[in-house]
Design a protein around this motif. Structure first.
Motif, PDB file in Angstrom:
ATOM      1  N   SER A   3       0.879  -1.190  -0.015  1.00 56.76           N
ATOM      2  CA  SER A   3       0.024   0.165  -0.013  1.00 56.76           C
ATOM      3  C   SER A   3       0.851   1.253   0.117  1.00 56.76           C
ATOM      4  CB  SER A   3      -0.686   0.041   1.058  1.00 56.76           C
ATOM      5  OG  SER A   3      -1.503   1.129   1.253  1.00 56.76           O
ATOM      6  N   PRO A   4       0.534   2.318  -0.788  1.00 56.97           N
ATOM      7  CA  PRO A   4       1.255   3.501  -0.751  1.00 56.97           C
ATOM      8  C   PRO A   4       1.094   4.364   0.761  1.00 56.97           C
ATOM      9  CG  PRO A   4      -0.866   3.646  -1.914  1.00 56.97           C
ATOM     10  CD  PRO A   4      -0.755   2.143  -1.618  1.00 56.97           C
ATOM     11  N   PHE A   5       0.209   3.796   1.621  1.00 58.36           N
ATOM     12  CA  PHE A   5      -0.034   4.619   2.519  1.00 58.36           C
ATOM     13  C   PHE A   5       0.739   4.024   3.766  1.00 58.36           C
ATOM     14  CE2 PHE A   5      -4.045   4.838   0.064  1.00 58.36           C
ATOM     15  CZ  PHE A   5      -4.040   6.198  -0.197  1.00 58.36           C
ATOM     16  N   THR A   6       1.582   2.787   3.511  1.00 59.65           N
ATOM     17  CA  THR A   6       2.294   2.135   4.628  1.00 59.65           C
ATOM     18  C   THR A   6       3.413   3.034   5.243  1.00 59.65           C
ATOM     19  OG1 THR A   6       1.717   0.030   3.650  1.00 59.65           O
ATOM     20  CG2 THR A   6       3.868  -0.034   4.995  1.00 59.65           C
ATOM     21  N   HIS A   7       3.540   3.002   6.547  1.00 61.22           N
ATOM     22  CA  HIS A   7       4.481   3.815   7.076  1.00 61.22           C
ATOM     23  C   HIS A   7       5.662   2.954   7.501  1.00 61.22           C
ATOM     24  CE1 HIS A   7       1.590   7.138   8.834  1.00 61.22           C
ATOM     25  NE2 HIS A   7       1.307   6.683   7.830  1.00 61.22           N
ATOM     26  N   CYS A   8       6.514   3.411   7.860  1.00 60.03           N
ATOM     27  CA  CYS A   8       7.936   2.760   8.288  1.00 60.03           C
ATOM     28  C   CYS A   8       7.660   2.060   9.418  1.00 60.03           C
ATOM     29  CB  CYS A   8       9.048   3.762   8.347  1.00 60.03           C
ATOM     30  SG  CYS A   8       8.816   5.295   9.505  1.00 60.03           S
ATOM     31  N   ARG A   9       6.436   2.591  10.250  1.00 64.52           N
ATOM     32  CA  ARG A   9       6.180   1.647  11.459  1.00 64.52           C
ATOM     33  C   ARG A   9       4.722   1.470  11.481  1.00 64.52           C
ATOM     34  NH1 ARG A   9       3.650   4.933  14.810  1.00 64.52           N
ATOM     35  NH2 ARG A   9       3.869   7.183  14.813  1.00 64.52           N
ATOM     36  N   PRO A  10       4.237   0.745  12.148  1.00 64.46           N
ATOM     37  CA  PRO A  10       2.475   0.483  12.042  1.00 64.46           C
ATOM     38  C   PRO A  10       1.849   1.718  12.658  1.00 64.46           C
ATOM     39  CG  PRO A  10       3.642  -1.404  13.229  1.00 64.46           C
ATOM     40  CD  PRO A  10       4.677  -0.364  13.120  1.00 64.46           C
ATOM     41  N   VAL A  11       0.842   1.860  11.841  1.00 63.87           N
ATOM     42  CA  VAL A  11      -0.069   2.969  12.033  1.00 63.87           C
ATOM     43  C   VAL A  11      -0.702   2.569  13.641  1.00 63.87           C
ATOM     44  CG1 VAL A  11      -2.156   4.246  11.594  1.00 63.87           C
ATOM     45  CG2 VAL A  11      -0.539   3.728   9.902  1.00 63.87           C
ATOM     46  N   ARG A  12      -0.601   3.377  14.526  1.00 63.37           N
ATOM     47  CA  ARG A  12      -1.021   3.033  15.818  1.00 63.37           C
ATOM     48  C   ARG A  12      -2.435   3.741  16.207  1.00 63.37           C
ATOM     49  NH1 ARG A  12       2.032   2.899  20.362  1.00 63.37           N
ATOM     50  NH2 ARG A  12       1.219   4.513  21.295  1.00 63.37           N
ATOM     51  N   ILE A  13      -3.551   2.864  16.339  1.00 63.23           N
ATOM     52  CA  ILE A  13      -4.930   3.150  16.204  1.00 63.23           C
ATOM     53  C   ILE A  13      -5.576   2.863  17.803  1.00 63.23           C
ATOM     54  CG2 ILE A  13      -7.217   2.508  15.243  1.00 63.23           C
ATOM     55  CD1 ILE A  13      -5.417   0.979  13.106  1.00 63.23           C
ATOM     56  N   LEU A  14      -6.284   3.925  17.975  1.00 59.28           N
ATOM     57  CA  LEU A  14      -7.179   3.882  19.124  1.00 59.28           C
ATOM     58  C   LEU A  14      -8.578   3.669  18.620  1.00 59.28           C
ATOM     59  CD1 LEU A  14      -8.178   4.208  22.325  1.00 59.28           C
ATOM     60  CD2 LEU A  14      -8.070   6.695  21.923  1.00 59.28           C
ATOM     61  N   LEU A  15      -9.175   2.458  19.179  1.00 55.88           N
ATOM     62  CA  LEU A  15     -10.572   2.235  18.506  1.00 55.88           C
ATOM     63  C   LEU A  15     -11.543   2.583  19.857  1.00 55.88           C
ATOM     64  CD1 LEU A  15     -12.531   0.882  16.802  1.00 55.88           C
ATOM     65  CD2 LEU A  15     -11.984  -1.268  17.789  1.00 55.88           C
ATOM     66  N   VAL A  16     -12.520   3.320  19.409  1.00 51.72           N
ATOM     67  CA  VAL A  16     -13.418   3.716  20.567  1.00 51.72           C
ATOM     68  C   VAL A  16     -14.688   3.248  19.982  1.00 51.72           C
ATOM     69  CG1 VAL A  16     -14.364   5.716  21.584  1.00 51.72           C
ATOM     70  CG2 VAL A  16     -12.150   5.864  20.790  1.00 51.72           C
ATOM     71  N   GLU A  17     -15.230   2.240  20.489  1.00 46.41           N
ATOM     72  CA  GLU A  17     -16.410   1.426  20.115  1.00 46.41           C
ATOM     73  C   GLU A  17     -17.030   0.622  21.268  1.00 46.41           C
ATOM     74  OE1 GLU A  17     -19.761  -0.123  19.015  1.00 46.41           O
ATOM     75  OE2 GLU A  17     -18.679   0.906  17.192  1.00 46.41           O
ATOM     76  N   ASP A  18     -18.319   0.926  21.730  1.00 41.80           N
ATOM     77  CA  ASP A  18     -18.786   0.303  22.836  1.00 41.80           C
ATOM     78  C   ASP A  18     -19.456  -1.104  22.617  1.00 41.80           C
ATOM     79  OD1 ASP A  18     -20.943   1.812  21.534  1.00 41.80           O
ATOM     80  OD2 ASP A  18     -22.319   1.921  23.238  1.00 41.80           O
ATOM     81  N   HIS A  19     -19.877  -1.198  21.399  1.00 40.97           N
ATOM     82  CA  HIS A  19     -20.511  -2.854  21.220  1.00 40.97           C
ATOM     83  C   HIS A  19     -19.445  -3.790  20.907  1.00 40.97           C
ATOM     84  CE1 HIS A  19     -23.837  -0.137  20.122  1.00 40.97           C
ATOM     85  NE2 HIS A  19     -24.530  -1.153  20.676  1.00 40.97           N
ATOM     86  N   ASP A  20     -19.089  -4.755  21.882  1.00 35.65           N
ATOM     87  CA  ASP A  20     -18.076  -5.653  21.963  1.00 35.65           C
ATOM     88  C   ASP A  20     -17.773  -6.547  20.486  1.00 35.65           C
ATOM     89  OD1 ASP A  20     -17.255  -5.004  24.502  1.00 35.65           O
ATOM     90  OD2 ASP A  20     -18.311  -6.638  25.350  1.00 35.65           O
ATOM     91  N   LEU A  66     -21.758   7.129  21.577  1.00 36.81           N
ATOM     92  CA  LEU A  66     -21.193   6.480  22.783  1.00 36.81           C
ATOM     93  C   LEU A  66     -22.287   6.650  24.019  1.00 36.81           C
ATOM     94  CD1 LEU A  66     -17.695   7.523  21.805  1.00 36.81           C
ATOM     95  CD2 LEU A  66     -18.501   5.146  22.034  1.00 36.81           C
ATOM     96  N   PRO A  67     -22.081   5.728  25.066  1.00 36.92           N
ATOM     97  CA  PRO A  67     -22.829   5.959  26.153  1.00 36.92           C
ATOM     98  C   PRO A  67     -22.813   7.197  27.054  1.00 36.92           C
ATOM     99  CG  PRO A  67     -21.552   3.948  26.034  1.00 36.92           C
ATOM    100  CD  PRO A  67     -21.090   4.554  25.171  1.00 36.92           C
ATOM    101  N   ASP A  68     -21.560   7.705  26.914  1.00 34.87           N
ATOM    102  CA  ASP A  68     -21.685   9.256  27.607  1.00 34.87           C
ATOM    103  C   ASP A  68     -21.377  10.493  26.686  1.00 34.87           C
ATOM    104  OD1 ASP A  68     -19.174   8.443  26.703  1.00 34.87           O
ATOM    105  OD2 ASP A  68     -17.834   9.097  28.363  1.00 34.87           O
ATOM    106  N   GLY A  69     -21.876  10.300  25.450  1.00 36.52           N
ATOM    107  CA  GLY A  69     -21.596  11.332  24.668  1.00 36.52           C
ATOM    108  C   GLY A  69     -21.601  11.215  23.071  1.00 36.52           C
ATOM    109  N   ASP A  70     -21.408  12.224  22.134  1.00 37.01           N
ATOM    110  CA  ASP A  70     -21.279  12.135  20.881  1.00 37.01           C
ATOM    111  C   ASP A  70     -19.940  11.993  20.309  1.00 37.01           C
ATOM    112  OD1 ASP A  70     -21.560  12.559  18.090  1.00 37.01           O
ATOM    113  OD2 ASP A  70     -22.474  14.443  18.295  1.00 37.01           O
ATOM    114  N   GLY A  71     -19.166  11.058  19.630  1.00 36.21           N
ATOM    115  CA  GLY A  71     -18.082  11.003  19.228  1.00 36.21           C
ATOM    116  C   GLY A  71     -17.598  12.290  18.330  1.00 36.21           C
ATOM    117  N   VAL A  72     -18.405  12.791  17.598  1.00 39.46           N
ATOM    118  CA  VAL A  72     -18.239  14.010  16.663  1.00 39.46           C
ATOM    119  C   VAL A  72     -17.786  15.390  17.969  1.00 39.46           C
ATOM    120  CG1 VAL A  72     -18.925  15.584  15.286  1.00 39.46           C
ATOM    121  CG2 VAL A  72     -19.640  13.311  14.914  1.00 39.46           C
ATOM    122  N   THR A  73     -18.671  15.533  18.657  1.00 41.74           N
ATOM    123  CA  THR A  73     -18.279  16.437  19.686  1.00 41.74           C
ATOM    124  C   THR A  73     -17.097  16.295  20.442  1.00 41.74           C
ATOM    125  OG1 THR A  73     -20.693  16.768  20.144  1.00 41.74           O
ATOM    126  CG2 THR A  73     -19.272  18.013  21.646  1.00 41.74           C
TER     127      THR A  73
END
Length: 218
Positions: A3-20, A66-73
Motif C-alpha cells: 500500500s502507498p499508505f504504509t508507514h515505516c512503523r505500524p499505524v497506531r490506532i485507538l478504537l472507540v466502540e462500545d459494542h463488543d 457512545l454511552p456518555d456522549g457524541d463522538g463528533v463533539t
C-alpha cells in the motif's frame, strides 16, 4: 503490491466502540495487516480521552454514538490532547450535516459501518497519510456547507500548488495526485500541505471548499 499508505512503523490506532462484537470484528480485520496496530480499545468518550493521552495514537477510530456522549463533539477534546492524531468517525448512518460537523471539528473523515471491513482498513491508512475520507455521496454537500468560511486567499499559490489543488478538487487521493504530477508520494504530500497552509485550511476537504469560494476552482 504494498500500500502507498504504509508507514515505516505500524499505524497506531485507538478504537472507540462500545459494542463488543463490532469492536472484536474491527480489531481482527485491522490487525491482519502488519502496518496497522490497535494500541487500545475504549467504550466511552471519557475512556477515549484517557487512552488518547496515554497512548498518543496516530488514528482514533471513533464511534459516533457512545454511552456518555457524541463522538463528533469529542473530536476537539481529542485533538487538544493529541494534536497530531487523525480522527475517523464510524457511524451507522451518515448525512451531509453530520459529515460537515466532523470536518468543522477537525476530523479526518466519516465512514459508515455498513461499508466493508476492507474499506475501513483502507480508510484508516488514508487518514494516517494525511487525507480525508468521506463518501462520494456526501462529499459535494459537505463542501457546500463549508464553502464561504475564509475569504480572499490563494493568491500566493505557486503554479505547482495550483495543479495540486485542481487535482484535489477533482477528488484525487494524494497518491493519485502524486502520480498525475509525476512526483514522489512524499513530494505530493508536501505540495498538499503547502496548499493547506496557504489557504488556512485544516483538511484537504476544507481547502477545496475555500478554493471554490475564492474562485480558484470551478
Amino acid at each position: 503490491m504494498p500500500s502507498p499508505f504504509t508507514h515505516c512503523r505500524p499505524v497506531r490506532i485507538l478504537l472507540v466502540e462500545d459494542h463488543d462484537m463490532v469492536a472484536e470484528a474491527i480489531c481482527l480485520a485491522l490487525e491482519r495487516s502488519p502496518d496497522l496496530r490497535i494500541v487500545a480499545r475504549a467504550a466511552s468518550v471519557a475512556s477515549a480521552l484517557a487512552d488518547a493521552q496515554r497512548y498518543e495514537p496516530d488514528v482514533v477510530l471513533m464511534d459516533r454514538r457512545l454511552p456518555d456522549g457524541d463522538g463528533v463533539t469529542a473530536i476537539a477534546d481529542l485533538l487538544a490532547l493529541v494534536p497530531g492524531a487523525r480522527v475517523l468517525v464510524l457511524a451507522a448512518e451518515g448525512s451531509a450535516s453530520v459529515a460537515a460537523r466532523v470536518a468543522e471539528a477537525g476530523g479526518a473523515g466519516l465512514i459508515l459501518k455498513a461499508r466493508g471491513l476492507s474499506e475501513l482498513e483502507e480508510g484508516v491508512r488514508r487518514v494516517a497519510a494525511g487525507e480525508v475520507v468521506f463518501g462520494q455521496d456526501l462529499l459535494g454537500d459537505v463542501l457546500e456547507q463549508l464553502t464561504g468560511r475564509v475569504p480572499g486567499l490563494g493568491t500566493n499559490l505557486t503554479p505547482r500548488e495550483r495543479e495540486a489543488l485542481l487535482l484535489l478538487g477533482e477528488g484525487h487521493s494524494t497518491a493519485e495526485l502524486s502520480e498525475q504530477l509525476g512526483v514522489a508520494l512524499n513530494t505530493g504530500r508536501n505540495h498538499v500541505q503547502r496548499v493547506l497552509e496557504k489557504l488556512g485550511a485544516r483538511s484537504q476537504l476544507e481547502a477545496v471548499a475555500i478554493a471554490r469560494r475564492e474562485g480558484l476552482l470551478r
